[in-house]
Design a protein around this motif. Structure first.
Motif, PDB file in Angstrom:
ATOM      1  N   ALA A  50       5.767 -76.648  79.110  1.00 48.38           N
ATOM      2  CA  ALA A  50       6.095 -76.189  77.753  1.00 48.38           C
ATOM      3  C   ALA A  50       4.906 -76.371  76.830  1.00 48.38           C
ATOM      4  O   ALA A  50       4.585 -75.521  75.992  1.00 48.38           O
ATOM      5  CB  ALA A  50       7.302 -76.946  77.225  1.00 48.38           C
ATOM      6  N   GLY A  51       4.209 -77.518  77.008  1.00 50.19           N
ATOM      7  CA  GLY A  51       3.023 -77.795  76.166  1.00 50.19           C
ATOM      8  C   GLY A  51       1.983 -76.713  76.325  1.00 50.19           C
ATOM      9  O   GLY A  51       1.395 -76.241  75.339  1.00 50.19           O
ATOM     10  N   GLN A  52       1.755 -76.323  77.551  1.00 54.48           N
ATOM     11  CA  GLN A  52       0.751 -75.275  77.780  1.00 54.48           C
ATOM     12  C   GLN A  52       1.141 -73.981  77.086  1.00 54.48           C
ATOM     13  O   GLN A  52       0.321 -73.325  76.439  1.00 54.48           O
ATOM     14  CB  GLN A  52       0.571 -75.037  79.289  1.00 54.48           C
ATOM     15  N   ARG A  53       2.442 -73.605  77.220  1.00 56.55           N
ATOM     16  CA  ARG A  53       2.893 -72.355  76.608  1.00 56.55           C
ATOM     17  C   ARG A  53       2.762 -72.421  75.093  1.00 56.55           C
ATOM     18  O   ARG A  53       2.303 -71.499  74.436  1.00 56.55           O
ATOM     19  CB  ARG A  53       4.335 -72.057  77.010  1.00 56.55           C
ATOM     20  N   LEU A  54       3.170 -73.576  74.548  1.00 61.48           N
ATOM     21  CA  LEU A  54       3.093 -73.718  73.086  1.00 61.48           C
ATOM     22  C   LEU A  54       1.660 -73.643  72.587  1.00 61.48           C
ATOM     23  O   LEU A  54       1.344 -72.988  71.588  1.00 61.48           O
ATOM     24  CB  LEU A  54       3.706 -75.050  72.663  1.00 61.48           C
ATOM     25  N   ASN A  55       0.748 -74.328  73.316  1.00 64.21           N
ATOM     26  CA  ASN A  55      -0.656 -74.284  72.921  1.00 64.21           C
ATOM     27  C   ASN A  55      -1.197 -72.871  72.956  1.00 64.21           C
ATOM     28  O   ASN A  55      -1.927 -72.440  72.049  1.00 64.21           O
ATOM     29  CB  ASN A  55      -1.496 -75.176  73.840  1.00 64.21           C
ATOM     30  N   ALA A  56      -0.807 -72.117  74.008  1.00 58.78           N
ATOM     31  CA  ALA A  56      -1.253 -70.723  74.120  1.00 58.78           C
ATOM     32  C   ALA A  56      -0.712 -69.911  72.955  1.00 58.78           C
ATOM     33  O   ALA A  56      -1.432 -69.119  72.330  1.00 58.78           O
ATOM     34  CB  ALA A  56      -0.791 -70.121  75.450  1.00 58.78           C
ATOM     35  N   ALA A  57       0.568 -70.156  72.632  1.00 57.72           N
ATOM     36  CA  ALA A  57       1.182 -69.418  71.531  1.00 57.72           C
ATOM     37  C   ALA A  57       0.479 -69.744  70.221  1.00 57.72           C
ATOM     38  O   ALA A  57       0.136 -68.886  69.421  1.00 57.72           O
ATOM     39  CB  ALA A  57       2.667 -69.766  71.432  1.00 57.72           C
ATOM     40  N   LYS A  58       0.231 -71.032  70.038  1.00 57.47           N
ATOM     41  CA  LYS A  58      -0.420 -71.471  68.812  1.00 57.47           C
ATOM     42  C   LYS A  58      -1.779 -70.802  68.663  1.00 57.47           C
ATOM     43  O   LYS A  58      -2.166 -70.300  67.596  1.00 57.47           O
ATOM     44  CB  LYS A  58      -0.579 -72.998  68.874  1.00 57.47           C
ATOM     45  N   GLN A  59      -2.509 -70.775  69.791  1.00 64.54           N
ATOM     46  CA  GLN A  59      -3.836 -70.188  69.759  1.00 64.54           C
ATOM     47  C   GLN A  59      -3.763 -68.700  69.463  1.00 64.54           C
ATOM     48  O   GLN A  59      -4.540 -68.173  68.647  1.00 64.54           O
ATOM     49  CB  GLN A  59      -4.540 -70.423  71.100  1.00 64.54           C
ATOM     50  N   ALA A  60      -2.805 -68.020  70.097  1.00 70.28           N
ATOM     51  CA  ALA A  60      -2.661 -66.577  69.876  1.00 70.28           C
ATOM     52  C   ALA A  60      -2.349 -66.291  68.418  1.00 70.28           C
ATOM     53  O   ALA A  60      -2.937 -65.384  67.798  1.00 70.28           O
ATOM     54  CB  ALA A  60      -1.556 -66.021  70.772  1.00 70.28           C
ATOM     55  N   VAL A  61      -1.435 -67.101  67.852  1.00 69.00           N
ATOM     56  CA  VAL A  61      -1.058 -66.900  66.442  1.00 69.00           C
ATOM     57  C   VAL A  61      -2.271 -67.142  65.541  1.00 69.00           C
ATOM     58  O   VAL A  61      -2.577 -66.363  64.633  1.00 69.00           O
ATOM     59  CB  VAL A  61       0.113 -67.830  66.071  1.00 69.00           C
ATOM     60  N   GLN A  62      -3.010 -68.240  65.822  1.00 72.31           N
ATOM     61  CA  GLN A  62      -4.171 -68.565  64.994  1.00 72.31           C
ATOM     62  C   GLN A  62      -5.195 -67.442  65.039  1.00 72.31           C
ATOM     63  O   GLN A  62      -5.742 -67.032  64.013  1.00 72.31           O
ATOM     64  CB  GLN A  62      -4.800 -69.883  65.472  1.00 72.31           C
ATOM     65  N   GLU A  63      -5.431 -66.894  66.229  1.00 75.51           N
ATOM     66  CA  GLU A  63      -6.408 -65.815  66.356  1.00 75.51           C
ATOM     67  C   GLU A  63      -5.952 -64.580  65.608  1.00 75.51           C
ATOM     68  O   GLU A  63      -6.741 -63.910  64.915  1.00 75.51           O
ATOM     69  CB  GLU A  63      -6.651 -65.475  67.834  1.00 75.51           C
ATOM     70  N   ALA A  64      -4.647 -64.284  65.706  1.00 80.83           N
ATOM     71  CA  ALA A  64      -4.116 -63.117  65.008  1.00 80.83           C
ATOM     72  C   ALA A  64      -4.275 -63.290  63.497  1.00 80.83           C
ATOM     73  O   ALA A  64      -4.654 -62.364  62.767  1.00 80.83           O
ATOM     74  CB  ALA A  64      -2.650 -62.901  65.356  1.00 80.83           C
ATOM     75  N   ILE A  65      -4.000 -64.519  63.046  1.00 83.78           N
ATOM     76  CA  ILE A  65      -4.136 -64.784  61.606  1.00 83.78           C
ATOM     77  C   ILE A  65      -5.584 -64.595  61.164  1.00 83.78           C
ATOM     78  O   ILE A  65      -5.874 -63.932  60.158  1.00 83.78           O
ATOM     79  CB  ILE A  65      -3.650 -66.218  61.271  1.00 83.78           C
ATOM     80  N   ASP A  66      -6.529 -65.145  61.930  1.00 79.39           N
ATOM     81  CA  ASP A  66      -7.938 -65.019  61.562  1.00 79.39           C
ATOM     82  C   ASP A  66      -8.359 -63.564  61.482  1.00 79.39           C
ATOM     83  O   ASP A  66      -9.056 -63.136  60.547  1.00 79.39           O
ATOM     84  CB  ASP A  66      -8.826 -65.763  62.573  1.00 79.39           C
TER      85      ASP A  66
END
Ligand code: PHE
Length: 341
Positions: A50-66
């Motif tokens: 779950a941690g891996q998935r969440l980290n990936a999601a977090k990263q994807a969201v952060q990149e989209a925001i940037d």
């Protein structure tokens, strides 16, 4: 959740809206942050996945925001540039431009006219000693002419213990020129003079122009010819009503005053018209004693001199009835007489 947040990022239409999405997902109380906090309650295997998935999601969201942030910032910049564009074809506002003071202008005109006749402009100090302002000009201490000069005295005293004066006329420069250069001389001396007078036709500070010619065989007719020619050029007239009246100055003999015929219409002074005579200058043949006081041999040389009031000449030329506004710097007055746009 990731899809939903990414959707919100795409739909955010301003930097502010985008920031709100970021806080609601990744902020301290954000949705993704909230899920991260729950990881602690899972068993180790599940937590890792779950941690891996969440980290990936977090990263994807952060990149989209940037990325979205970059787009929005660029759009806002473009809009601001369009909004604030400068129209370079607009005519500029006129800048106020400084002008030569009417007295300076009059002095320049006078120097030009006398210059053509072979005169050179000279100057002298405003603070004078008794010798140059009075005694060398044949005005000894008891002379009644001193009273008429309404002299301003300066507190400081010179080497002889005499108090200095603000020069009451430009005549002391006659003395300085004769002493410094000697004859032949042909000078004019424009400059400030001071007398404790103050009314519509007198100001405690005013301007005079002295004239001095010293040479062999200089006569009264040279004096008259020079002054009439000057006045015709200065006032721009072919015919000049003028008269020379016998007068008295301690430093000239014979002495005269020159009057110009003028009249007043609608409060304006005009040349001609046969109504009145206006005194414009004092003049005469340089007194032999003055020549001798200045080291000039009066057996060999004669001279003529004159002193005119510059404000008076300007008042007559431009039809100005009052002398004091010359020194008020009032733009309305300057414009009225054409001295400023
Ligand atoms: N200095 C005289 C004055 O101030 C004017 C004058 C100058 C008269 C030269 C004669 C010669 O009134």
């Amino acid at each position: 959740l990731q899809e939903q947040v990414l959707q919100e990022v795409r739909e955010a239409d301003s930097l502010d809206a985008l920031e709100r999405v970021r806080v609601s997902a990744l902020g301290k109380k954000g949705r993704i942050t909230g899920l991260m906090k729950q990881l602690g309650g899972l068993d180790p295997e599940e937590r890792k996945a779950a941690g891996q998935r969440l980290n990936a999601a977090k990263q994807a969201v952060q990149e989209a925001i940037d990325a979205r942030k970059g787009e929005l910032a660029e759009r806002e910049l473009r809009e601001r540039l369009a909004r604030e564009r400068v129209d370079v074809s607009l005519p500029p506002r006129p800048d106020p431009v400084g002008h030569i003071h009417p007295i300076s202008r009059t002095i320049e005109e006078m120097i030009a006219i006398f210059g053509e006749m072979g005169f050179r402009a000279a100057e002298g100090p405003h603070i004078e000693d008794d010798f140059h302002n009075f005694s060398a000009l044949n005005i000894p201490p008891e002379h009644p002419a001193r009273q008429e000069h309404d002299t301003f005295y300066v507190r400081a005293t010179d080497a002889q213990g005499e108090r200095k004066v603000l020069r009451t006329h430009t005549s002391p420069v006659q003395v300085r020129a004769m002493q410094a250069e000697g004859p032949p001389l042909r000078i004019i001396v424009p400059g400030r003079t001071f007398r404790s007078d103050d009314d519509a036709t007198h100001s405690p500070m005013f301007h005079q122009m002295e004239g001095l010619v010293v040479d062999r065989a200089t006569t009264m007719s040279h004096l008259k010819g020079t002054l009439v020619a000057f006045c015709k050029a200065f006032f721009g007239v072919e015919e000049l009503p003028a008269r020379f009246r016998p007068s008295y100055f301690p430093f000239t003999e014979p002495s005269a005053e020159m009057d110009i015929g003028c009249s007043k219409r609608d409060g304006q002074l005009r040349i001609g018209g046969g109504e009145d005579w206006l005194e414009v200058l004092g003049c005469g043949m340089v007194h032999p004693r003055v020549l001798e006081n200045c080291g000039v041999d009066s057996g060999e040389y004669q001279g003529f001199a004159f002193g005119l009031g510059i404000e008076r000449m300007a008042m007559l030329k431009y039809g100005i009835p009052d002398l004091r506004p010359f020194f008020d710097s009032d733009l309305r007055w300057l414009r009225h007489y054409g001295f400023a746009p």
